[in-house]
Enzyme design. Structure first.
Site, mmCIF file in Angstrom:
data_model
loop_
_atom_site.group_PDB
_atom_site.id
_atom_site.type_symbol
_atom_site.label_atom_id
_atom_site.label_comp_id
_atom_site.label_asym_id
_atom_site.label_seq_id
_atom_site.Cartn_x
_atom_site.Cartn_y
_atom_site.Cartn_z
ATOM 1 N N LYS A 1 17.826 25.502 55.318
ATOM 2 C CA LYS A 1 17.154 26.777 55.081
ATOM 3 C C LYS A 1 16.274 26.710 53.841
ATOM 4 O O LYS A 1 15.102 27.079 53.875
ATOM 5 C CB LYS A 1 18.195 27.894 54.887
ATOM 6 C CG LYS A 1 17.610 29.190 54.377
ATOM 7 C CD LYS A 1 18.669 30.241 54.104
ATOM 8 C CE LYS A 1 19.292 30.181 52.749
ATOM 9 N NZ LYS A 1 18.534 30.776 51.635
ATOM 10 N N ASN A 2 16.846 26.221 52.743
ATOM 11 C CA ASN A 2 16.118 26.272 51.475
ATOM 12 C C ASN A 2 14.891 25.365 51.476
ATOM 13 O O ASN A 2 13.961 25.585 50.705
ATOM 14 C CB ASN A 2 17.047 25.908 50.311
ATOM 15 C CG ASN A 2 18.008 27.045 49.992
ATOM 16 O OD1 ASN A 2 17.889 28.128 50.559
ATOM 17 N ND2 ASN A 2 18.952 26.801 49.103
ATOM 18 N N CYS B 1 19.558 37.722 47.239
ATOM 19 C CA CYS B 1 20.986 37.916 46.986
ATOM 20 C C CYS B 1 21.199 38.525 45.600
ATOM 21 O O CYS B 1 20.478 38.203 44.655
ATOM 22 C CB CYS B 1 21.701 36.573 47.019
ATOM 23 S SG CYS B 1 22.071 35.988 48.662
ATOM 24 N N ARG C 1 18.212 36.774 38.129
ATOM 25 C CA ARG C 1 17.254 35.909 38.818
ATOM 26 C C ARG C 1 15.797 36.291 38.563
ATOM 27 O O ARG C 1 15.073 36.666 39.478
ATOM 28 C CB ARG C 1 17.537 35.890 40.323
ATOM 29 C CG ARG C 1 18.860 35.279 40.655
ATOM 30 C CD ARG C 1 19.086 35.155 42.119
ATOM 31 N NE ARG C 1 18.618 33.883 42.655
ATOM 32 C CZ ARG C 1 18.809 33.510 43.911
ATOM 33 N NH1 ARG C 1 19.400 34.304 44.757
ATOM 34 N NH2 ARG C 1 18.379 32.344 44.328
ATOM 35 N N ASP D 1 25.789 26.753 45.439
ATOM 36 C CA ASP D 1 25.847 27.351 46.775
ATOM 37 C C ASP D 1 27.118 26.961 47.546
ATOM 38 O O ASP D 1 27.327 27.440 48.664
ATOM 39 C CB ASP D 1 24.614 26.944 47.590
ATOM 40 C CG ASP D 1 23.364 27.698 47.155
ATOM 41 O OD1 ASP D 1 23.483 28.645 46.360
ATOM 42 O OD2 ASP D 1 22.266 27.335 47.626
ATOM 43 N N ARG E 1 21.644 35.365 57.319
ATOM 44 C CA ARG E 1 20.471 34.897 56.585
ATOM 45 C C ARG E 1 20.473 33.376 56.489
ATOM 46 O O ARG E 1 19.408 32.768 56.402
ATOM 47 C CB ARG E 1 20.464 35.477 55.161
ATOM 48 C CG ARG E 1 20.141 36.948 55.099
ATOM 49 C CD ARG E 1 19.964 37.375 53.664
ATOM 50 N NE ARG E 1 19.218 36.364 52.944
ATOM 51 C CZ ARG E 1 19.366 36.084 51.653
ATOM 52 N NH1 ARG E 1 20.212 36.752 50.928
ATOM 53 N NH2 ARG E 1 18.663 35.139 51.088
HETATM 54 C C1 UD1 Z 1 17.514 28.018 44.793
HETATM 55 C C2 UD1 Z 1 18.181 28.177 46.134
HETATM 56 C C3 UD1 Z 1 19.556 28.796 45.957
HETATM 57 C C4 UD1 Z 1 20.370 27.980 44.962
HETATM 58 C C5 UD1 Z 1 19.600 27.763 43.654
HETATM 59 C C6 UD1 Z 1 20.294 26.845 42.672
HETATM 60 C C7 UD1 Z 1 16.339 28.598 47.648
HETATM 61 C C8 UD1 Z 1 15.693 29.539 48.573
HETATM 62 N N1 UD1 Z 1 17.398 29.057 46.982
HETATM 63 O O1 UD1 Z 1 17.356 29.311 44.244
HETATM 64 O O2 UD1 Z 1 20.204 28.818 47.225
HETATM 65 O O3 UD1 Z 1 21.560 28.670 44.662
HETATM 66 O O4 UD1 Z 1 18.307 27.196 43.945
HETATM 67 O O5 UD1 Z 1 20.582 25.621 43.287
HETATM 68 O O6 UD1 Z 1 15.950 27.443 47.539
HETATM 69 N N2 UD1 Z 1 15.746 31.381 36.551
HETATM 70 C C9 UD1 Z 1 15.105 32.058 35.533
HETATM 71 N N3 UD1 Z 1 13.752 32.228 35.612
HETATM 72 C C10 UD1 Z 1 13.024 31.747 36.659
HETATM 73 C C11 UD1 Z 1 13.691 31.046 37.688
HETATM 74 C C12 UD1 Z 1 15.056 30.879 37.608
HETATM 75 O O7 UD1 Z 1 15.730 32.501 34.584
HETATM 76 O O8 UD1 Z 1 11.813 31.949 36.697
HETATM 77 C C13 UD1 Z 1 17.218 31.171 36.482
HETATM 78 C C14 UD1 Z 1 17.983 31.810 37.630
HETATM 79 O O9 UD1 Z 1 18.243 33.160 37.378
HETATM 80 C C15 UD1 Z 1 19.223 30.952 37.641
HETATM 81 C C16 UD1 Z 1 18.713 29.573 37.262
HETATM 82 O O10 UD1 Z 1 17.468 29.786 36.639
HETATM 83 O O11 UD1 Z 1 20.134 31.387 36.688
HETATM 84 C C17 UD1 Z 1 18.495 28.604 38.408
HETATM 85 O O12 UD1 Z 1 17.776 29.239 39.429
HETATM 86 P P1 UD1 Z 1 16.811 28.469 40.434
HETATM 87 O O13 UD1 Z 1 17.153 26.995 40.410
HETATM 88 O O14 UD1 Z 1 15.426 28.851 40.156
HETATM 89 O O15 UD1 Z 1 17.291 29.067 41.818
HETATM 90 P P2 UD1 Z 1 16.376 29.552 43.018
HETATM 91 O O16 UD1 Z 1 15.202 28.637 43.157
HETATM 92 O O17 UD1 Z 1 16.165 31.000 42.920
#
Ligand code: UD1
Length: 429
Positions: A22-23, A120, A125, A310, A402
Site C-alpha cells: 500500500k505505502n 490515521c 503528523r 506499523d 484502508r
Molecule cells: C509512512 C507510512 C506509515 C509509517 C511511517 C513510518 C505511508 C503512506 N505511510 O508515514 O505507514 O508508519 O511512514 O514508517 O507511507 N514528521 C514531522 N514532519 C514532517 C513529516 C513527518 O514531524 O513533515 C514526523 C511524523 O509526525 C512522525 C515521524 O516524523 O513522528 C515519521 O513520520 P514519516 O516517516 O514521515 O511517516 P509518514 O511518511 O507519514
C-alpha cells in the site's frame, strides 16, 4: 459500518499470498502525475486508500483503469494534462499520502493548491519537512484556509537538503519533486524503507536519474521530462509481518508467498527470540508455532531496517499472552497506543507511560466487542481475537479496509473462523 467477528482458538495452516505494498503503491500513483505518458502499475493492492487516491488523481486529470492483467491486479494511469492542480480538502483529508501529489503538481505545472492532510489519528503528523524540502527546491509556499498554495513559475531547481530526522513521506516527496528540477538534488538523512527504493526504481523506469535510494543519501539529477512504462509494486512488508504475527498468535504453520523475507528481518529476529520458527523461502517465509507459551521479548520501533512502527500494535497483541513482561517502546509516533485499551477489553494486562508500554503476558484472552481506532491498531485486534476464547467483534473496520485486502478471505483460507458482518450504516457511531 461493517464489523469483523472472530471466533478464537483455530490454528492457522496454509498459504497466504501477499499483496503489493500500500505505502509504495500510493507514491507510485502520485508519480504518474509527473508524465503525460501512460504508466502501468502491476501487483497493485485493491484497497480503500488506493481508491481514495485514484479519485483524487482523476480529479486532477488522470484517466484511471483498474484491470486484471497477466500478473494480477493492475492500474493504468494516464494524465495527458493536469486540470486545475487543485487537491481539495474532501479528497485529501481521508488519507495523508494524498498530500504527496503536491510535489508532482508543482514539478509539472509550476503551481498547486493542495489541502493539508488527514489520515490515521496517530499523533500530530505535521508536514513541515515536506514543505521545507519543496521550498529548498525553489517553491514559494503559503499556508492559509487549510491549504498549501505553492508556486514555482520558472520551475524547481536542485538543492542540498538535510532532513533533521528520518521521514519516509518527506524523503519520497522530495524525490517526486526533484526528478524534474533543474540540476542535482542531494537528500541527506533520507529514510531507507524498501518503498523508497521502489519509488526510485519506478521513477528511473520513467527516465529519471535517482541514485542511492535505500541508503541515507539519495542523489537526483533532474531531467527535462519523464515518460511512461510499466512497474510492479513491491510486496507489502507490513501485510507480510501482520500475517506472520497472526500465525505466531494462532499457532500452526503458514507459508507467506509473493513477498520477501529480507524486508522483515527485524521482525523475524524478534519472532525467533520469542520462540516462533521462521524459515525464509525463495518467495517469502514460513511461520511455524508449536504448542506452549511464547517468551516475552522487548521491541523499540525505529526507522527501517529497525522494527517497523506499523507492526508495533500487532506485535503487542502477540505479547499479550507471552510468558513474562514485554517492554514496547514507540519512538516514531506519539499517541500510537490507542489499541491498548481495546486489547485490555480482551483481558490483556498493559500499562503505558509516555512512549513505553509494558505488557505482562496473561494465560489467555477472552473475546469481547472492541473498536478499531486506526489502520494497524485494528488488525492487532483481529490478531488478538484469533487466540481469544469465544467471539471477538471488531467494530469500525473501515480503518482495516484502508490497508488490508481481503483479510477475512486470506485468514479464512488458513482455517481461521473470521467473518465480516455487513453494516447497515451507523450502528457503532
Ligand atoms: C509512512 C507510512 C506509515 C509509517 C511511517 C513510518 C505511508 C503512506 N505511510 O508515514 O505507514 O508508519 O511512514 O514508517 O507511507 N514528521 C514531522 N514532519 C514532517 C513529516 C513527518 O514531524 O513533515 C514526523 C511524523 O509526525 C512522525 C515521524 O516524523 O513522528 C515519521 O513520520 P514519516 O516517516 O514521515 O511517516 P509518514 O511518511 O507519514
Amino acid at each position: 459500518m461493517d464489523r469483523i467477528a472472530i471466533i478464537g482458538g483455530a490454528e492457522l495452516n496454509g498459504t497466504i499470498p501477499i499483496s503489493g505494498a500500500k505505502n509504495s503503491a500510493l507514491k507510485l500513483m502520485a508519480a504518474s502525475l509527473l508524465t503525460d505518458q501512460p504508466v502501468r502499475l502491476t501487483n497493485m493492492p485493491r484497497l480503500a486508500d488506493t481508491k481514495f487516491l485514484g479519485r483524487l488523481l482523476q480529479r486532477l486529470g488522470a484517466e484511471l483503469i483498474e484491470q486484471d492483467g497477466a500478473d494480477g491486479p493492475e492500474t493504468l494511469l494516464h494524465t495527458p494534462e493536469i486540470l486545475g492542480a487543485i487537491a481539495p480538502y474532501d479528497l485529501v483529508r481521508q488519507m495523508r499520502a494524498s498530500f504527496n501529489v503536491l510535489g508532482p503538481l508543482i514539478a509539472r505545472t509550476g503551481h498547486a493548491k493542495v489541502s493539508l492532510p488527514g489520515g490515521c489519528t496517530i499523533g500530530a503528523r505535521p508536514v513541515d519537512l515536506h514543505l521545507k524540502a519543496l521550498e529548498a527546491l525553489g517553491a514559494t509556499i503559503d499556508l492559509h484556509d487549510g491549504y498549501v498554495f505553492a508556486q514555482a513559475p520558472r520551475g524547481l531547481r536542485g538543492a542540498e537538503i538535510t532532513f533533521p530526522f528520518v521521514s519516509v513521506g518527506a524523503t519520497e516527496h522530495a524525490m517526486l519533486a526533484a526528478v524534474l528540477a533543474e540540476g542535482v538534488t542531494v537528500l541527506h538523512n533520507s529514510a531507507c524503507e524498501p518503498e523508497i527504493g521502489d519509488l526510485a526504481d519506478c521513477l528511473n523506469m520513467m527516465g529519471a536519474k535517482v541514485e542511492g535510494a535505500g541508503t541515507s543519501i539519495v542523489t537526483i539529477t533532474g531531467v527535462a521530462r519523464l515518460g511512461g512504462g510499466s512497474h510492479a509494486v513491491i510486496a507489502d512488508r507490513i501485510e507480510t509481518g501482520t500475517y506472520a504475527l497472526a500465525a505466531a498468535m494462532a499457532g500452526g504453520e503458514v507459508r507467506l508467498t509473493n513477498t520477501r523475507s529480507d524486508f522483515n528481518q527485524a521482525l523475524s529476529d524478534k519472532l525467533i527470540e520469542a520462540g516462533v520458527s521462521v524459515t525464509p523461502t525463495a518467495d517469502g517465509m514460513i511461520i511455524r508455532r508449536g504448542p506452549g507459551r511464547l517468551k516475552a521479548v522487548n521491541i523499540d520501533t525505529t526507522p527501517y531496517p529497525g522494527f517497523a512502527t506499523d507492526l508495533q500494535a500487532q506485535f503487542m497483541a502477540l505479547m499479550t499472552t507471552a510468558e513474562g513482561e514485554s517492554v514496547i517502546r514507540e519512538t516514531i509516533f506519539e499517541n500510537r497506543f490507542m489499541h491498548v485499551p481495546e486489547l485490555a477489553r480482551l483481558g490483556a494486562d498493559i500499562s503505558v507511560h509516555g512512549g513505553e508500554a509494558r505488557v505482562r503476558g496473561v494465560e489467555r484472552l477472552n473475546g469481547a466487542q472492541v473498536m478499531a481506532t486506526d489502520l494497524r491498531a485494528s488488525v492487532s485486534l483481529v490478531i488478538a481475537g484469533l487466540a481469544a476464547k469465544g467471539e471477538t467483534v471488531v467494530n469500525r473496520v473501515y480503518h482495516l479496509d484502508r490497508g488490508f485486502e481481503r483479510l477475512e478471505e486470506k485468514l479464512g483460507a488458513c482455517g481461521a473462523n473470521v467473518r465480516r458482518i455487513k453494516g447497515s450504516g451507523s450502528e457503532e457511531d
